[in-house]
Write an enzyme that holds these catalytic residues in place. Structure first.
Site, mmCIF file in Angstrom:
data_model
loop_
_atom_site.group_PDB
_atom_site.id
_atom_site.type_symbol
_atom_site.label_atom_id
_atom_site.label_comp_id
_atom_site.label_asym_id
_atom_site.label_seq_id
_atom_site.Cartn_x
_atom_site.Cartn_y
_atom_site.Cartn_z
ATOM 1 N N ARG A 178 -3.427 1.811 -4.987
ATOM 2 C CA ARG A 178 -3.135 0.576 -4.051
ATOM 3 C C ARG A 178 -4.840 0.418 -3.297
ATOM 4 O O ARG A 178 -5.119 1.201 -2.697
ATOM 5 C CB ARG A 178 -2.252 0.419 -3.158
ATOM 6 C CG ARG A 178 -1.918 -0.846 -2.678
ATOM 7 C CD ARG A 178 -0.492 -0.970 -1.917
ATOM 8 N NE ARG A 178 0.528 -0.506 -2.872
ATOM 9 C CZ ARG A 178 1.365 -1.139 -3.451
ATOM 10 N NH1 ARG A 178 0.837 -2.380 -3.776
ATOM 11 N NH2 ARG A 178 2.305 -0.731 -4.275
ATOM 12 N N ASP A 215 3.477 16.900 -3.167
ATOM 13 C CA ASP A 215 2.876 18.032 -2.458
ATOM 14 C C ASP A 215 3.682 19.315 -2.625
ATOM 15 O O ASP A 215 3.481 20.524 -2.931
ATOM 16 C CB ASP A 215 2.550 17.882 -1.123
ATOM 17 C CG ASP A 215 1.139 17.111 -1.018
ATOM 18 O OD1 ASP A 215 0.450 17.029 -1.950
ATOM 19 O OD2 ASP A 215 1.023 16.530 0.293
#
Length: 206
Positions: free
Chosen positions: A101, A200
C-alpha cells in the site's frame, strides 16, 4: 457468508499457536494441520459430475470434481496455508498475489501476480492467515475478479469483526471461512487476542 469452523481439533491447535512461547517449527506445523482440517469444510460444496467407472466387482456411476480448484495465497503469510489445502486437493493449481500500500495515497499496488489459466471457470480459494482490517483481502479479491474469477472463497485462520465487515460489504458474493472470530483490532491494527504477526511467526523473521 461467514462460516466459523468451530471444531475441537482446530481450536486445540489454534490455542497452541496463539501461545507466545510457540516456536517457529511448531507454529508452522500447527498452521499446516489446521489448513488441512479447514479445507475439508471449505470443499464441502464443491461441484461434482457423474463418471462411469468399473470396480473389481461391477460397473458403477461415481462422482468427481467438475471444476478446477485454484489456491491463491496472499504473500507472504498466505503461503503457510498452502500445503495443508493441497494435501486434501492435490490437483489444485496455485496462483500468487503480492500487494503493498502506497503510504501517501493508501492505494494498493501489486508487486507480484501469477495465476493459472481459466480463473473464470475455477473455484478460487484466496488464503491468508489473518483478516484484520480486511484491506488486503478486499484488494486481492478486487484484482482477482478483474482477471475473471467469479466463484471465490476467502479462507483465513483468525479474523476481526472489522475485517469481516469490510469484506462482506465489498464482496457479499464471497464466502468467508475462519477458524476463529476474535474480539477486535487494537490501535495499531493487530487482532486481539490474535496471535501476533503470522508472517514473522511462520518464517522466523522476528
Amino acid at each position: 457468508m461467514l462460516t466459523v469452523l468451530d471444531h475441537p481439533l482446530i481450536t486445540h491447535k489454534l490455542t497452541q499457536m496463539r501461545d507466545k512461547n510457540c516456536g517457529t517449527k511448531d507454529f508452522r506445523e500447527h498452521l499446516d494441520e489446521i489448513a488441512e482440517l479447514m479445507a475439508y469444510e471449505v470443499c464441502r460444496d464443491l461441484p461434482v459430475k457423474p463418471v462411469e467407472i468399473e470396480t473389481p466387482m461391477a460397473k458403477m456411476t461415481g462422482y468427481e470434481l467438475s471444476k478446477e480448484v485454484i489456491i491463491v495465497p496472499i504473500l507472504r503469510a498466505g503461503i503457510g496455508l498452502l500445503d495443508g489445502i493441497r494435501r486434501l486437493v492435490p490437483t489444485a493449481k496455485v496462483g500468487f498475489i503480492g500487494l503493498y500500500r502506497d503510504e501517501e495515497t493508501l492505494e494498493p499496488h501489486e508487486y507480484f501476480a501469477k495465476f493459472p489459466k481459466n480463473l473464470e471457470d475455477a473455484i478460487v480459494m484466496v488464503v491468508d492467515p489473518m483478516l484484520a482490517t480486511g484491506g488486503s483481502a478486499v484488494d486481492a479479491i478486487n484484482m482477482i475478479k478483474k482477471r475473471g474469477a467469479k466463484n471465490i472463497k476467502m479462507v483465513c485462520l483468525v479474523g476481526a469483526p472489522e475485517g469481516v465487515k469490510a469484506l462482506e460489504e465489498a464482496h457479499p458474493d464471497v464466502d468467508l471461512y475462519l477458524a476463529a472470530l476474535d474480539e477486535k483490532l487494537n490501535e495499531t491494527g493487530y487482532i486481539v487476542p490474535g496471535l501476533g504477526d503470522a508472517g514473522d511467526r511462520i518464517f522466523g523473521t522476528k
